[in-house]
Design a protein around this motif. Structure first.
Motif, PDB file in Angstrom:
ATOM      1  N   GLY A 123     -10.722   3.803 -22.365  1.00  0.00           N
ATOM      2  CA  GLY A 123      -9.756   2.725 -22.157  1.00  0.00           C
ATOM      3  C   GLY A 123      -8.585   3.117 -21.288  1.00  0.00           C
ATOM      4  O   GLY A 123      -8.727   3.827 -20.290  1.00  0.00           O
ATOM      5  N   ALA A 124      -7.408   2.674 -21.710  1.00  0.00           N
ATOM      6  CA  ALA A 124      -6.183   2.832 -20.925  1.00  0.00           C
ATOM      7  C   ALA A 124      -5.819   4.288 -20.643  1.00  0.00           C
ATOM      8  O   ALA A 124      -5.133   4.566 -19.665  1.00  0.00           O
ATOM      9  CB  ALA A 124      -5.021   2.151 -21.651  1.00  0.00           C
ATOM     10  N   GLY A 125      -6.272   5.224 -21.456  1.00  0.00           N
ATOM     11  CA  GLY A 125      -5.908   6.624 -21.261  1.00  0.00           C
ATOM     12  C   GLY A 125      -6.947   7.476 -20.580  1.00  0.00           C
ATOM     13  O   GLY A 125      -6.798   8.703 -20.502  1.00  0.00           O
ATOM     14  N   LYS A 126      -8.006   6.879 -20.045  1.00  0.00           N
ATOM     15  CA  LYS A 126      -9.109   7.693 -19.519  1.00  0.00           C
ATOM     16  C   LYS A 126      -8.744   8.568 -18.319  1.00  0.00           C
ATOM     17  O   LYS A 126      -9.419   9.543 -18.043  1.00  0.00           O
ATOM     18  CB  LYS A 126     -10.326   6.834 -19.210  1.00  0.00           C
ATOM     19  CG  LYS A 126     -10.187   5.866 -18.089  1.00  0.00           C
ATOM     20  CD  LYS A 126     -11.466   5.049 -17.971  1.00  0.00           C
ATOM     21  CE  LYS A 126     -11.324   3.948 -16.954  1.00  0.00           C
ATOM     22  NZ  LYS A 126     -12.524   3.127 -16.915  1.00  0.00           N
ATOM     23  N   TYR A 127      -7.653   8.265 -17.626  1.00  0.00           N
ATOM     24  CA  TYR A 127      -7.258   9.083 -16.475  1.00  0.00           C
ATOM     25  C   TYR A 127      -6.163  10.096 -16.821  1.00  0.00           C
ATOM     26  O   TYR A 127      -5.603  10.737 -15.946  1.00  0.00           O
ATOM     27  CB  TYR A 127      -6.793   8.183 -15.324  1.00  0.00           C
ATOM     28  CG  TYR A 127      -7.871   7.228 -14.873  1.00  0.00           C
ATOM     29  CD1 TYR A 127      -9.036   7.700 -14.274  1.00  0.00           C
ATOM     30  CD2 TYR A 127      -7.741   5.860 -15.085  1.00  0.00           C
ATOM     31  CE1 TYR A 127     -10.034   6.827 -13.877  1.00  0.00           C
ATOM     32  CE2 TYR A 127      -8.726   4.979 -14.691  1.00  0.00           C
ATOM     33  CZ  TYR A 127      -9.877   5.474 -14.091  1.00  0.00           C
ATOM     34  OH  TYR A 127     -10.869   4.608 -13.711  1.00  0.00           O
ATOM     35  N   TYR A 128      -5.865  10.234 -18.105  1.00  0.00           N
ATOM     36  CA  TYR A 128      -4.778  11.107 -18.534  1.00  0.00           C
ATOM     37  C   TYR A 128      -5.289  12.186 -19.493  1.00  0.00           C
ATOM     38  O   TYR A 128      -6.235  11.962 -20.238  1.00  0.00           O
ATOM     39  CB  TYR A 128      -3.676  10.291 -19.230  1.00  0.00           C
ATOM     40  CG  TYR A 128      -3.131   9.204 -18.337  1.00  0.00           C
ATOM     41  CD1 TYR A 128      -2.157   9.498 -17.383  1.00  0.00           C
ATOM     42  CD2 TYR A 128      -3.609   7.908 -18.427  1.00  0.00           C
ATOM     43  CE1 TYR A 128      -1.669   8.508 -16.547  1.00  0.00           C
ATOM     44  CE2 TYR A 128      -3.135   6.908 -17.585  1.00  0.00           C
ATOM     45  CZ  TYR A 128      -2.167   7.215 -16.649  1.00  0.00           C
ATOM     46  OH  TYR A 128      -1.696   6.235 -15.814  1.00  0.00           O
ATOM     47  N   ASN A 129      -4.641  13.355 -19.452  1.00  0.00           N
ATOM     48  CA  ASN A 129      -5.030  14.456 -20.335  1.00  0.00           C
ATOM     49  C   ASN A 129      -4.437  14.327 -21.729  1.00  0.00           C
ATOM     50  O   ASN A 129      -5.025  14.786 -22.701  1.00  0.00           O
ATOM     51  CB  ASN A 129      -4.628  15.803 -19.733  1.00  0.00           C
ATOM     52  CG  ASN A 129      -5.532  16.187 -18.588  1.00  0.00           C
ATOM     53  OD1 ASN A 129      -6.731  15.901 -18.623  1.00  0.00           O
ATOM     54  ND2 ASN A 129      -4.979  16.805 -17.565  1.00  0.00           N
ATOM     55  N   ARG A 130      -3.259  13.743 -21.838  1.00  0.00           N
ATOM     56  CA  ARG A 130      -2.605  13.568 -23.142  1.00  0.00           C
ATOM     57  C   ARG A 130      -2.373  12.076 -23.377  1.00  0.00           C
ATOM     58  O   ARG A 130      -1.780  11.403 -22.540  1.00  0.00           O
ATOM     59  CB  ARG A 130      -1.283  14.318 -23.192  1.00  0.00           C
ATOM     60  CG  ARG A 130      -1.482  15.811 -23.176  1.00  0.00           C
ATOM     61  CD  ARG A 130      -0.158  16.547 -23.302  1.00  0.00           C
ATOM     62  NE  ARG A 130      -0.358  17.952 -23.030  1.00  0.00           N
ATOM     63  CZ  ARG A 130      -0.198  18.523 -21.838  1.00  0.00           C
ATOM     64  NH1 ARG A 130       0.184  17.808 -20.811  1.00  0.00           N
ATOM     65  NH2 ARG A 130      -0.417  19.810 -21.685  1.00  0.00           N
ATOM     66  N   VAL A 131      -2.824  11.620 -24.540  1.00  0.00           N
ATOM     67  CA  VAL A 131      -2.737  10.193 -24.856  1.00  0.00           C
ATOM     68  C   VAL A 131      -2.230  10.025 -26.288  1.00  0.00           C
ATOM     69  O   VAL A 131      -2.693  10.713 -27.201  1.00  0.00           O
ATOM     70  CB  VAL A 131      -4.120   9.508 -24.726  1.00  0.00           C
ATOM     71  CG1 VAL A 131      -4.046   8.041 -25.097  1.00  0.00           C
ATOM     72  CG2 VAL A 131      -4.670   9.682 -23.317  1.00  0.00           C
ATOM     73  N   ALA A 132      -1.282   9.128 -26.472  1.00  0.00           N
ATOM     74  CA  ALA A 132      -0.812   8.755 -27.804  1.00  0.00           C
ATOM     75  C   ALA A 132      -1.176   7.286 -28.012  1.00  0.00           C
ATOM     76  O   ALA A 132      -1.131   6.497 -27.075  1.00  0.00           O
ATOM     77  CB  ALA A 132       0.690   8.954 -27.929  1.00  0.00           C
ATOM     78  N   GLY A 133      -1.547   6.958 -29.231  1.00  0.00           N
ATOM     79  CA  GLY A 133      -1.888   5.575 -29.541  1.00  0.00           C
ATOM     80  C   GLY A 133      -1.255   5.159 -30.849  1.00  0.00           C
ATOM     81  O   GLY A 133      -1.060   5.983 -31.746  1.00  0.00           O
ATOM     82  N   VAL A 134      -0.898   3.881 -30.946  1.00  0.00           N
ATOM     83  CA  VAL A 134      -0.303   3.344 -32.164  1.00  0.00           C
ATOM     84  C   VAL A 134      -1.061   2.091 -32.577  1.00  0.00           C
ATOM     85  O   VAL A 134      -1.316   1.217 -31.752  1.00  0.00           O
ATOM     86  CB  VAL A 134       1.197   2.997 -31.960  1.00  0.00           C
ATOM     87  CG1 VAL A 134       1.782   2.364 -33.213  1.00  0.00           C
ATOM     88  CG2 VAL A 134       1.984   4.235 -31.561  1.00  0.00           C
ATOM     89  N   ILE A 135      -1.430   2.036 -33.848  1.00  0.00           N
ATOM     90  CA  ILE A 135      -2.023   0.834 -34.428  1.00  0.00           C
ATOM     91  C   ILE A 135      -0.919   0.178 -35.248  1.00  0.00           C
ATOM     92  O   ILE A 135      -0.341   0.797 -36.142  1.00  0.00           O
ATOM     93  CB  ILE A 135      -3.222   1.173 -35.336  1.00  0.00           C
ATOM     94  CG1 ILE A 135      -4.355   1.787 -34.520  1.00  0.00           C
ATOM     95  CG2 ILE A 135      -3.702  -0.076 -36.062  1.00  0.00           C
ATOM     96  CD1 ILE A 135      -5.533   2.216 -35.368  1.00  0.00           C
ATOM     97  N   TRP A 136      -0.632  -1.069 -34.934  1.00  0.00           N
ATOM     98  CA  TRP A 136       0.441  -1.789 -35.611  1.00  0.00           C
ATOM     99  C   TRP A 136      -0.133  -3.104 -36.080  1.00  0.00           C
ATOM    100  O   TRP A 136      -0.336  -4.018 -35.301  1.00  0.00           O
ATOM    101  CB  TRP A 136       1.582  -2.046 -34.628  1.00  0.00           C
ATOM    102  CG  TRP A 136       2.919  -2.207 -35.262  1.00  0.00           C
ATOM    103  CD1 TRP A 136       3.322  -3.212 -36.088  1.00  0.00           C
ATOM    104  CD2 TRP A 136       4.026  -1.336 -35.116  1.00  0.00           C
ATOM    105  NE1 TRP A 136       4.613  -3.022 -36.464  1.00  0.00           N
ATOM    106  CE2 TRP A 136       5.077  -1.868 -35.882  1.00  0.00           C
ATOM    107  CE3 TRP A 136       4.234  -0.156 -34.424  1.00  0.00           C
ATOM    108  CZ2 TRP A 136       6.315  -1.269 -35.965  1.00  0.00           C
ATOM    109  CZ3 TRP A 136       5.460   0.438 -34.502  1.00  0.00           C
ATOM    110  CH2 TRP A 136       6.499  -0.113 -35.271  1.00  0.00           C
ATOM    111  N   GLY A 137      -0.441  -3.199 -37.360  1.00  0.00           N
ATOM    112  CA  GLY A 137      -1.024  -4.409 -37.922  1.00  0.00           C
ATOM    113  C   GLY A 137      -0.670  -4.512 -39.384  1.00  0.00           C
ATOM    114  O   GLY A 137       0.496  -4.397 -39.758  1.00  0.00           O
ATOM    115  N   THR A 138      -1.691  -4.679 -40.224  1.00  0.00           N
ATOM    116  CA  THR A 138      -1.474  -4.717 -41.665  1.00  0.00           C
ATOM    117  C   THR A 138      -0.786  -3.429 -42.114  1.00  0.00           C
ATOM    118  O   THR A 138       0.082  -3.432 -42.967  1.00  0.00           O
ATOM    119  CB  THR A 138      -2.805  -4.905 -42.415  1.00  0.00           C
ATOM    120  OG1 THR A 138      -3.462  -6.051 -41.889  1.00  0.00           O
ATOM    121  CG2 THR A 138      -2.586  -5.076 -43.897  1.00  0.00           C
TER     122      THR A 138
END
Length: 192
Positions: A123-138
Motif C-alpha cells: 500500500g501507501a508505504g511500499k516505497y519506504y523502508n520505515r512505515v508507521a501505521g495507526v488503526i483508529w476505530g472501535t
C-alpha cells in the motif's frame, strides 16, 4: 501463493483470499457482535474461512494457510490481552482452534502490526523502508515496520495514559482511566 486473511475487529470480521502480490481475489464480511461468547465468535470466523476456501477451490486453486489479525497482545498463538474491544477472547488459543476446525496452517498476529505490514509492502508505504501505521476505530492501535532491519512491531498506543487526573470516565479494558482509547476511540466518542 494464495492465502486467507482474517481481520477480527469489534465491529466486523473481514475475510479475504489474496495472492502474494497483495491482490484480493475474494472477500467476505460479517458483523462481529462482540458482546457474544467466544465460541460464537470463533464459529463465525471458521464459517468465513470455510466459505472462502470453498469458493476458491471451485476455481481449482489451493490455499496455503490463514493469517489472522486480532486486536491485543498475542503470545504463541494465544490472545493474552484482547485490547479494549475483544476481551472475551483473551486466553483462547485462537490459532490452534482455527487450525483444528479448518485443517489449515494458521499465523496469528496483532491487527495493527498486520495492517502496517500490509501497507508497507502493498500500500501507501511500499516505497519506504520505515512505515508507521495507526488503526483508529472501535479501538486504537499502531504498528511500526523497518524493512532494512527486518523489524515489525505492534505498539499499544491506545492504552497510553494521556489524561492522568480524569475521574469522570469509566475504566477502560486495560484498567485505566484517561488512556487514548478511553478518550478517543470510536466506541468511547459515541458513548460520551
Amino acid at each position: 501463493m494464495n492465502a486467507i486473511g482474517i481481520d477480527i475487529g469489534a465491529t466486523k470480521i473481514k475475510g479475504v483470499v489474496a495472492n502474494s502480490r497483495g491482490r484480493i481475489l475474494i472477500k467476505r464480511e460479517i458483523l462481529t457482535k462482540a458482546n457474544r461468547k467466544k465460541n460464537e465468535i470463533l464459529n463465525d470466523i471458521v464459517s468465513i474461512i470455510d466459505f472462502l476456501k470453498r469458493e476458491f477451490q471451485k476455481k481449482h486453486l489451493n490455499i496455503k494457510g490463514v493469517g489472522v489479525g486480532v486486536p491485543g497482545i498475542i503470545k504463541s498463538g494465544k490472545l493474552i490481552f484482547g485490547g479494549g474491544t475483544l476481551t472475551q477472547l483473551a486466553g483462547l488459543d485462537l490459532a490452534k482452534s482455527i487450525k483444528k476446525e479448518t485443517g489449515l496452517k494458521v499465523f496469528m498476529e496483532n491487527d495493527s502490526k498486520c495492517f502496517t505490514l500490509a501497507e508497507s509492502y502493498f500500500g501507501a508505504g511500499k516505497y519506504y523502508n520505515r512505515v508507521a501505521g495507526v488503526i483508529w476505530g472501535t479501538g486504537i492501535g499502531s504498528g511500526f515496520v523497518d524493512k532494512e532491519a527486518k523489524i515489525a512491531k505492534s505498539v499499544e498506543i491506545g492504552h497510553l495514559i494521556v489524561e492522568t487526573n480524569i475521574k469522570s470516565e469509566p475504566k477502560d479494558a486495560c484498567g485505566a482511566r484517561g488512556c487514548v482509547e478511553n478518550l478517543a476511540s470510536g466506541k468511547n466518542i459515541v458513548r460520551r
